[in-house]
Design a protein around this motif. Structure first.
Motif, PDB file in Angstrom:
ATOM      1  N   LEU A   1      -9.983 -56.513   6.100  1.00  0.00           N
ATOM      2  CA  LEU A   1      -8.832 -54.665   6.825  1.00  0.00           C
ATOM      3  C   LEU A   1      -8.761 -54.058   5.292  1.00  0.00           C
ATOM      4  N   LEU A   2      -8.866 -54.512   4.452  1.00  0.00           N
ATOM      5  CA  LEU A   2      -8.304 -53.346   2.812  1.00  0.00           C
ATOM      6  C   LEU A   2      -9.419 -52.082   3.089  1.00  0.00           C
ATOM      7  N   PHE A   3     -10.610 -52.702   3.186  1.00  0.00           N
ATOM      8  CA  PHE A   3     -12.092 -51.712   3.213  1.00  0.00           C
ATOM      9  C   PHE A   3     -12.010 -51.261   4.127  1.00  0.00           C
ATOM     10  N   VAL A   4     -11.397 -51.471   5.205  1.00  0.00           N
ATOM     11  CA  VAL A   4     -11.038 -50.697   6.715  1.00  0.00           C
ATOM     12  C   VAL A   4      -9.788 -49.559   6.536  1.00  0.00           C
ATOM     13  N   ALA A   5      -8.513 -50.260   6.054  1.00  0.00           N
ATOM     14  CA  ALA A   5      -7.711 -49.470   5.524  1.00  0.00           C
ATOM     15  C   ALA A   5      -8.049 -47.754   4.518  1.00  0.00           C
ATOM     16  N   GLY A   6      -9.300 -48.773   3.487  1.00  0.00           N
ATOM     17  CA  GLY A   6      -9.436 -47.401   2.681  1.00  0.00           C
ATOM     18  C   GLY A   6     -10.174 -46.129   3.129  1.00  0.00           C
ATOM     19  N   CYS A   7     -10.569 -46.586   4.717  1.00  0.00           N
ATOM     20  CA  CYS A   7     -11.660 -46.302   5.392  1.00  0.00           C
ATOM     21  C   CYS A   7     -10.678 -44.440   6.304  1.00  0.00           C
ATOM     22  N   LEU A   8      -9.836 -45.458   6.686  1.00  0.00           N
ATOM     23  CA  LEU A   8      -8.697 -44.894   7.442  1.00  0.00           C
ATOM     24  C   LEU A   8      -7.905 -43.926   7.323  1.00  0.00           C
ATOM     25  N   VAL A   9      -7.783 -44.466   5.667  1.00  0.00           N
ATOM     26  CA  VAL A   9      -7.068 -43.230   5.143  1.00  0.00           C
ATOM     27  C   VAL A   9      -7.706 -41.929   4.352  1.00  0.00           C
TER      28      VAL A   9
ATOM     29  N   LEU B   1     -10.407 -40.975   6.132  1.00  0.00           N
ATOM     30  CA  LEU B   1     -10.570 -40.196   7.211  1.00  0.00           C
ATOM     31  C   LEU B   1      -9.277 -39.343   7.410  1.00  0.00           C
ATOM     32  N   VAL B   2      -8.252 -40.045   7.112  1.00  0.00           N
ATOM     33  CA  VAL B   2      -6.697 -39.094   7.711  1.00  0.00           C
ATOM     34  C   VAL B   2      -7.028 -38.128   7.303  1.00  0.00           C
ATOM     35  N   VAL B   3      -7.445 -37.983   5.140  1.00  0.00           N
ATOM     36  CA  VAL B   3      -6.976 -37.336   3.955  1.00  0.00           C
ATOM     37  C   VAL B   3      -7.919 -36.159   4.800  1.00  0.00           C
ATOM     38  N   ASN B   4      -9.193 -35.810   5.521  1.00  0.00           N
ATOM     39  CA  ASN B   4     -10.445 -34.906   5.840  1.00  0.00           C
ATOM     40  C   ASN B   4      -8.849 -34.265   6.434  1.00  0.00           C
ATOM     41  N   TYR B   5      -8.366 -34.322   7.127  1.00  0.00           N
ATOM     42  CA  TYR B   5      -7.224 -33.298   8.297  1.00  0.00           C
ATOM     43  C   TYR B   5      -6.073 -32.838   7.863  1.00  0.00           C
ATOM     44  N   PHE B   6      -5.939 -33.074   6.147  1.00  0.00           N
ATOM     45  CA  PHE B   6      -4.910 -32.455   5.308  1.00  0.00           C
ATOM     46  C   PHE B   6      -5.787 -32.019   4.025  1.00  0.00           C
ATOM     47  N   PRO B   7      -6.128 -30.523   5.011  1.00  0.00           N
ATOM     48  CA  PRO B   7      -6.936 -30.068   3.102  1.00  0.00           C
ATOM     49  C   PRO B   7      -5.545 -29.205   2.622  1.00  0.00           C
ATOM     50  N   SER B   8      -4.599 -28.694   2.925  1.00  0.00           N
ATOM     51  CA  SER B   8      -3.924 -28.757   2.259  1.00  0.00           C
ATOM     52  C   SER B   8      -2.887 -29.519   1.267  1.00  0.00           C
ATOM     53  N   VAL B   9      -3.355 -30.854   1.496  1.00  0.00           N
ATOM     54  CA  VAL B   9      -2.812 -31.797   0.005  1.00  0.00           C
ATOM     55  C   VAL B   9      -3.897 -32.852  -0.199  1.00  0.00           C
ATOM     56  N   PHE B  10      -4.768 -32.690  -0.081  1.00  0.00           N
ATOM     57  CA  PHE B  10      -6.070 -33.614   0.096  1.00  0.00           C
ATOM     58  C   PHE B  10      -6.743 -32.538  -0.448  1.00  0.00           C
ATOM     59  N   ASN B  11      -6.746 -31.602  -1.805  1.00  0.00           N
ATOM     60  CA  ASN B  11      -7.729 -30.271  -1.988  1.00  0.00           C
ATOM     61  C   ASN B  11      -8.711 -30.821  -3.156  1.00  0.00           C
TER      62      ASN B  11
ATOM     63  N   SER C   1     -10.482 -38.091  -0.967  1.00  0.00           N
ATOM     64  CA  SER C   1     -10.895 -39.200  -0.102  1.00  0.00           C
ATOM     65  C   SER C   1     -11.674 -40.745  -0.353  1.00  0.00           C
ATOM     66  N   VAL C   2     -12.607 -40.163  -1.505  1.00  0.00           N
ATOM     67  CA  VAL C   2     -13.306 -40.856  -1.507  1.00  0.00           C
ATOM     68  C   VAL C   2     -11.935 -41.782  -2.276  1.00  0.00           C
ATOM     69  N   THR C   3     -11.254 -41.465  -3.031  1.00  0.00           N
ATOM     70  CA  THR C   3     -10.570 -42.952  -3.906  1.00  0.00           C
ATOM     71  C   THR C   3      -9.731 -43.521  -3.261  1.00  0.00           C
TER      72      THR C   3
END
Length: 447
Positions: free
Chosen positions: A164-172, A174-184, A194-196
């Motif tokens: 679940l921890l690994f899946v949670a990291g992957c989901l976060v 994935l979400v990061v890719n949709y906010f390029p202005s914040v996760f730049n 996102s890799v972090t």
């Protein structure tokens, strides 16, 4: 060194140390789970490097063959690790078969996407192939995970938490890719990559998996201890059985020597004498032949008793009491005294290692009552229940005082038989007249 690089260096160091620890554990214990776990960690870490190197803003999943191949290999190692950690093959054969199908799907995906890469297929087809295989594996996982959770093993909780921890990291990620202005991807802020989040999820997963393997090792050690205790108990039981067998062998040797040796020697001596008497004194020779016949019949009877006492088919309480009744009635067949029986057993078998001593004690008691008591009635009571043996022979004859000196070996033999049974032999009066003899022993004490 910038913040992102320092964090990546720290997290990578943790993961590679765990991979090295797993490899060293494999060389020490020679268990496949350790090297597979190390390969899984290395594959995931290399995947992060490749993901981090791909800075394209129009990244399409599944188009980088090396990333998908490393992911597939990592998943294969992950499945094999789960099978061994949770012992899925033993605990849930259906889940094990599904996981094998998932492994074949991942191998088939790697081969198929390798062909697409070699033939230069466009990125849309590569991404579609990647999605089809990944969704198939995910669908199979959705069937397996609930079944694993129902196993309710302590090690499962660590495995599920880590996953679940690994899946949670992957989901976060994935979400990061949709906010390029914040996760730049700002190097001074590692949480803009996102890799972090994926790597933090893997670190948490690795820690949980390591705890799970530690718990599994502890369970294996406890299981080994239990098996050793069972082996020790079995060895002790075998030793007791060997002692019983040796005691039975000694008893047989003693019986053959004491009861048959003299009779057989007598037959030999009388037969030699008869050979000379045939010419000098035919009448005496006839008497000698009769003596030989009587002694031979006695030997046959004793042999039958020895064989009967050792035969496993006669272990039942019913057969034992039938034998007591038959012997008693045979002895009293031509005697005016009446023999009365009272048998009370709970169906529990009479062990062969105590059956002969019990029988010989009984035979000696009813024989003594027949020869010495002058009784009109002899009462036999035999109880065998709750691991307690109780034998009582009493009569209404002239009585017997065990304190007075007596000739013969009958009483001595009775006491020896009682001692061999670890029992208590009591000889006393039966009311105002007669004799009452009881033998009481515990089955556990004798065994």
């Amino acid at each position: 060194m910038q913040s992102y690089e320092r964090l990546r260096f720290f997290l990578d160091g943790m993961l590679y140390m765990m991979a090295l620890f797993s490899l060293l554990s494999y060389f020490q214990q020679r268990k496949a789970i350790y090297w597979q776990y190390a390969v899984y960690i290395v594959c995931i870490t290399l995947t992060f490097y490749l993901d981090d190197a791909d800075t394209s803003s129009e990244y399409i999943p599944g188009t980088n063959y090396w990333i998908t191949s490393l992911e597939s290999l990592a998943f294969v190692m992950y499945i094999s690790f789960a099978v061994q950690l949770i012992r899925i093959q033993e605990n849930d054969p259906l889940s094990y078969r599904i996981l094998r199908v998932m492994t074949l799907l991942l191998a088939g995906e790697t081969i198929f996407e390798g062909l697409l890469f070699l033939f230069g297929t466009n990125d849309e087809i590569k991404s579609l192939s990647y999605a089809v295989f990944r969704f198939s594996v995910a669908g199979a996982a959705l069937v397996v995970v609930p079944r694993i959770m129902r196993l309710r093993q302590p090690v499962v909780s660590y495995f599920i938490t880590g996953s679940l921890l690994f899946v949670a990291g992957c989901l976060v990620a994935l979400v990061v890719n949709y906010f390029p202005s914040v996760f730049n991807r700002n190097p001074d802020n590692p949480f803009t990559f996102s890799v972090t989040f994926m790597q933090l999820g893997v670190v948490g997963e690795v820690l949980c998996f390591t705890l799970g393997m530690s718990l599994r090792n502890r369970q294996n050690e406890l299981e080994k201890i239990r098996v050793q205790e069972q082996l020790i108990a079995q060895l002790r039981e075998n030793d007791l059985k060997n002692q019983k067998l040796l005691r039975i062998r000694d008893d047989i040797a003693r019986d053959l020597h004491d009861e048959l040796g003299a009779d057989l020697a007598s037959i030999s001596m009388v037969s030699h004498a008869t050979a000379h008497q045939m010419t000098t004194d035919p009448a005496q020779a006839l008497q000698s032949l009769k003596q030989i016949g009587e002694t031979a019949r006695k030997v046959i009877q004793v042999m039958r008793e020895i064989v009967w006492s050792l035969h496993s088919a006669h272990d039942s309480a019913q057969q034992f009491t039938d034998r007591l009744r038959e012997t008693g009635l045979s002895l009293y067949e031509h005697h005016p005294a009446k023999l009365h029986f009272e048998f009370n057993t709970d169906g529990q078998p009479v062990p062969s290692h105590m059956r002969r001593d019990l029988y010989l004690v009984y035979k000696e008691l009813v024989h003594n009552a027949l020869r010495h008591s002058g009784a009109n009635n002899v009462y036999v009571q035999f109880q065998f229940s709750n691991a307690t043996v109780f034998l009582c022979v009493k009569d209404d004859g002239k009585g017997f005082d065990p304190a007075l000196p007596h000739t013969g070996n009958g009483l001595i033999n009775l006491k020896k038989r009682a001692e061999s049974l670890n029992g208590q032999l009591c000889i006393g009066k039966n009311g105002n007249t007669g004799t009452s003899t009881t033998l009481t022993c515990q089955l556990q004490a004798y065994s």
